[in-house]
Design an enzyme around this catalytic site. Structure first.
Site, PDB file in Angstrom:
ATOM      1  N   TYR A 272      42.454  48.512  24.338  1.00 46.22           N
ATOM      2  CA  TYR A 272      42.475  47.167  24.290  1.00 46.22           C
ATOM      3  C   TYR A 272      41.267  46.254  23.751  1.00 46.22           C
ATOM      4  O   TYR A 272      41.408  45.666  22.689  1.00 46.22           O
ATOM      5  CB  TYR A 272      42.943  46.694  25.817  1.00 46.22           C
ATOM      6  N   ILE A 273      40.091  46.538  24.503  1.00 48.77           N
ATOM      7  CA  ILE A 273      39.026  45.803  24.186  1.00 48.77           C
ATOM      8  C   ILE A 273      38.654  46.535  22.943  1.00 48.77           C
ATOM      9  O   ILE A 273      38.012  45.610  21.687  1.00 48.77           O
ATOM     10  CB  ILE A 273      37.905  45.761  25.121  1.00 48.77           C
TER      11      ILE A 273
ATOM     12  N   ASP B 294      38.541  58.164  19.337  1.00 47.27           N
ATOM     13  CA  ASP B 294      39.603  57.916  20.403  1.00 47.27           C
ATOM     14  C   ASP B 294      40.233  59.181  20.855  1.00 47.27           C
ATOM     15  O   ASP B 294      40.898  59.706  19.875  1.00 47.27           O
ATOM     16  CB  ASP B 294      40.241  56.703  20.160  1.00 47.27           C
TER      17      ASP B 294
ATOM     18  N   ASP C  48      37.517  63.716  21.960  1.00 47.59           N
ATOM     19  CA  ASP C  48      36.488  63.106  23.075  1.00 47.59           C
ATOM     20  C   ASP C  48      35.112  62.900  22.599  1.00 47.59           C
ATOM     21  O   ASP C  48      34.636  63.500  21.613  1.00 47.59           O
ATOM     22  CB  ASP C  48      36.485  64.369  24.154  1.00 47.59           C
TER      23      ASP C  48
ATOM     24  N   ALA D  84      36.444  54.538  27.877  1.00 49.92           N
ATOM     25  CA  ALA D  84      36.215  54.833  29.148  1.00 49.92           C
ATOM     26  C   ALA D  84      37.330  54.505  29.989  1.00 49.92           C
ATOM     27  O   ALA D  84      38.160  53.902  29.588  1.00 49.92           O
ATOM     28  CB  ALA D  84      34.995  53.832  29.943  1.00 49.92           C
TER      29      ALA D  84
ATOM     30  N   TYR E 251      34.227  52.945  39.637  1.00 45.95           N
ATOM     31  CA  TYR E 251      34.132  52.591  38.234  1.00 45.95           C
ATOM     32  C   TYR E 251      32.779  51.870  37.867  1.00 45.95           C
ATOM     33  O   TYR E 251      32.232  52.413  37.066  1.00 45.95           O
ATOM     34  CB  TYR E 251      35.277  51.401  38.064  1.00 45.95           C
TER      35      TYR E 251
ATOM     36  N   ARG F 193      43.029  42.770  48.508  1.00 48.67           N
ATOM     37  CA  ARG F 193      42.807  44.087  47.959  1.00 48.67           C
ATOM     38  C   ARG F 193      41.394  44.315  48.227  1.00 48.67           C
ATOM     39  O   ARG F 193      40.446  43.691  47.948  1.00 48.67           O
ATOM     40  CB  ARG F 193      43.243  43.887  46.314  1.00 48.67           C
ATOM     41  N   SER F 194      41.483  45.610  48.497  1.00 49.71           N
ATOM     42  CA  SER F 194      39.999  46.006  49.018  1.00 49.71           C
ATOM     43  C   SER F 194      38.877  46.124  47.911  1.00 49.71           C
ATOM     44  O   SER F 194      39.259  46.535  46.834  1.00 49.71           O
ATOM     45  CB  SER F 194      40.316  47.553  49.599  1.00 49.71           C
TER      46      SER F 194
HETATM   47  N1  UFG Z   1      45.351  39.800  41.503  1.00 53.53           N
HETATM   48  C1  UFG Z   1      46.525  39.485  42.240  1.00 53.53           C
HETATM   49  N2  UFG Z   1      47.591  40.112  42.280  1.00 53.53           N
HETATM   50  C2  UFG Z   1      47.609  41.260  41.158  1.00 53.53           C
HETATM   51  C3  UFG Z   1      46.555  41.505  40.527  1.00 53.53           C
HETATM   52  C4  UFG Z   1      45.434  40.844  40.593  1.00 53.53           C
HETATM   53  O1  UFG Z   1      46.343  38.591  43.141  1.00 53.53           O
HETATM   54  O2  UFG Z   1      48.936  41.913  41.501  1.00 53.53           O
HETATM   55  C5  UFG Z   1      43.962  39.242  41.601  1.00 53.53           C
HETATM   56  C6  UFG Z   1      42.854  40.271  42.226  1.00 53.53           C
HETATM   57  O3  UFG Z   1      42.741  40.451  43.530  1.00 53.53           O
HETATM   58  C7  UFG Z   1      41.735  39.163  41.360  1.00 53.53           C
HETATM   59  C8  UFG Z   1      42.258  38.865  40.347  1.00 53.53           C
HETATM   60  O4  UFG Z   1      43.726  38.870  40.508  1.00 53.53           O
HETATM   61  O5  UFG Z   1      41.306  38.234  42.457  1.00 53.53           O
HETATM   62  C9  UFG Z   1      41.864  39.463  39.138  1.00 53.53           C
HETATM   63  O6  UFG Z   1      42.137  40.689  39.203  1.00 53.53           O
HETATM   64  P1  UFG Z   1      42.177  41.787  37.905  1.00 53.53           P
HETATM   65  O7  UFG Z   1      42.663  43.151  38.471  1.00 53.53           O
HETATM   66  O8  UFG Z   1      42.930  41.187  36.923  1.00 53.53           O
HETATM   67  O9  UFG Z   1      40.742  41.979  37.677  1.00 53.53           O
HETATM   68  P2  UFG Z   1      39.432  42.090  38.532  1.00 53.53           P
HETATM   69  O10 UFG Z   1      38.736  40.967  38.558  1.00 53.53           O
HETATM   70  O11 UFG Z   1      39.722  43.045  39.767  1.00 53.53           O
HETATM   71  O12 UFG Z   1      38.635  43.470  37.727  1.00 53.53           O
HETATM   72  C10 UFG Z   1      38.564  43.247  36.343  1.00 53.53           C
HETATM   73  C11 UFG Z   1      38.399  44.348  35.525  1.00 53.53           C
HETATM   74  C12 UFG Z   1      37.390  45.438  36.010  1.00 53.53           C
HETATM   75  C13 UFG Z   1      36.180  44.649  36.077  1.00 53.53           C
HETATM   76  C14 UFG Z   1      35.966  43.633  36.792  1.00 53.53           C
HETATM   77  C15 UFG Z   1      34.745  42.778  36.545  1.00 53.53           C
HETATM   78  O13 UFG Z   1      39.644  44.999  35.414  1.00 53.53           O
HETATM   79  O14 UFG Z   1      37.539  46.481  35.176  1.00 53.53           O
HETATM   80  O15 UFG Z   1      36.983  42.480  36.248  1.00 53.53           O
HETATM   81  O16 UFG Z   1      34.466  41.892  36.812  1.00 53.53           O
HETATM   82  F1  UFG Z   1      35.294  45.635  36.527  1.00 53.53           F
END
Ligand code: UFG
Length: 337
Positions: A10-11, A30, A62, A86, A152, A294-295
């Site tokens: 993607y990125i 890739d 790889d 990654a 991660y 979410r944890s």
């Molecule tokens: N969220 C929901 N419901 C969902 C999915 C996400 O409420 O079904 C919320 C999460 O709790 C969070 C926000 O939406 O508050 C964003 O969640 P994402 O999973 O889209 O993104 P993250 O912030 O967890 O993580 C992203 C990247 C990671 C990176 C991180 C760094 O996916 O790879 O940003 O900021 F490490």
């Protein structure tokens, strides 16, 4: 020629487009485990008519495959590498740490050693805001302590902690880019975010709006934030790509030898605001559930990208959340692969 690992992802695909459009020949490496060959084909077609664009090639394999790297470096004049390959699913990294340590950390060490053997001494490294863990203050500056709360982030932090030694011992010049929440899609609408298992907020809400998913759940609405949902710093993937180009050029020009940059807009947006932005796109109110937290989710993640703006002259072109979501909406609604 620039080696771009993970260039079919993607990125990575947006980075490849930006770099090749600027006139550099690109060798993508890739293994297509999460990347997509079709993305590469689309980029090659898109750039075919662009005057001054470089050529793009794909090698499937790889980044830790030393024999393959030997072949690539012997056959092509690789000037610099951009390393994006990654795994990046935070949740998965907590269930299967070995997968992340092997792919993100061990494979990267092997890549660094290959680059060293072939005197490729310039590297742009794809890192993440996840290296910070629970922020002690927002916006987060680059010198904030690194205390990742997930594997991660740890797998990326370990590489970041090795790079200064590669600089001292082997003269590697490097720039690490710590992405905040990458989102959106290329203006062409032809490349965008496609994961085999989607876990990210913006695509999930869009897929719900398109009727491709039955439900959407907000992970917690009892955070200490204005609307109770988490705040994140969403950054358009094409703006991330532009930062890679600027970092690459700084390394090639020799104006930068060793630096770390945050990449975000510095604008906090809640989960509910993202839902509202998608509602603007689809013209309807979206139903959703409220679930438990979410944890490992910090309540607020906000970047200070002042350093990238000042030193790389980085100027995000799509800082507005609605523009980011609109571009993702167009991509998801286009005839994509
Ligand atoms: N969220 C929901 N419901 C969902 C999915 C996400 O409420 O079904 C919320 C999460 O709790 C969070 C926000 O939406 O508050 C964003 O969640 P994402 O999973 O889209 O993104 P993250 O912030 O967890 O993580 C992203 C990247 C990671 C990176 C991180 C760094 O996916 O790879 O940003 O900021 F490490």
């Amino acid at each position: 020629m620039i080696l771009i690992t993970g260039g079919a992802g993607y990125i990575g695909s947006h980075v490849v487009k930006e770099i090749a459009a600027s006139g550099y020949d690109v060798m993508i490496l890739d293994n297509l485990s999460t990347g997509n060959r079709k993305a590469v084909e689309v980029i090659i077609n898109l750039l075919a008519d662009l005057s001054g664009a470089g050529k793009t090639y794909l090698t499937v394999g790889d980044c830790g495959d030393q024999l393959l790297l030997d072949q690539i470096c012997q056959q092509h004049p690789i000037e610099a590498a951009i390393h994006l390959a990654a795994f990046s699913e935070v949740g998965e990294s907590m269930q299967d740490a070995a997968k992340y340590f092997t792919n993100n950390t061990a494979q990267t060490i092997l890549l660094l050693n290959s680059l060293r053997r072939h005197q490729v001494d310039k590297l742009v490294f794809s890192s993440t805001a996840a290296v910070y863990g629970q922020p002690l203050q927002n916006p987060i500056l680059e010198d904030h302590p690194l205390q990742p709360t997930n594997v991660y982030g740890l797998s990326k932090m370990m590489i970041e902690s090795m790079l200064p030694r590669y600089r001292v011992n082997y003269g590697l010049n490097y720039i690490s880019l710590r992405y905040f929440n990458a989102a959106g899609a290329d203006a062409s609408g032809l490349i965008g975010e496609k994961h085999r298992q989607e876990s990210h907020l913006i695509p999930l809400v869009i897929l719900r709006a398109m009727g491709k998913r039955d439900r959407f759940t907000i992970f917690g609405d009892d955070y200490d934030t204005p609307d109770g949902t988490c705040l994140r710093d969403y950054i358009h993937v094409s703006d991330l790509a532009q930062a890679h180009l600027l970092a690459l050029q700084a390394l090639l020009a020799g104006t930068m030898q060793e630096r770390v940059y945050n990449l975000g807009n510095g604008q906090p947006h809640s989960v509910r605001e993202v839902i509202t932005a998608v509602e603007h796109c689809c013209g309807q109110t979206l139903p959703y559930d409220i679930g438990p937290r979410r944890s490992g989710d910090p309540s607020i993640l906000l970047a200070s990208s002042q350093r990238a703006r000042e030193e790389l002259n980085w100027k995000p072109r799509y800082p507005c959340l609605q523009d980011i979501v609109d571009s993702a909406w167009r991509w998801h609604n286009s005839e994509n692969w």
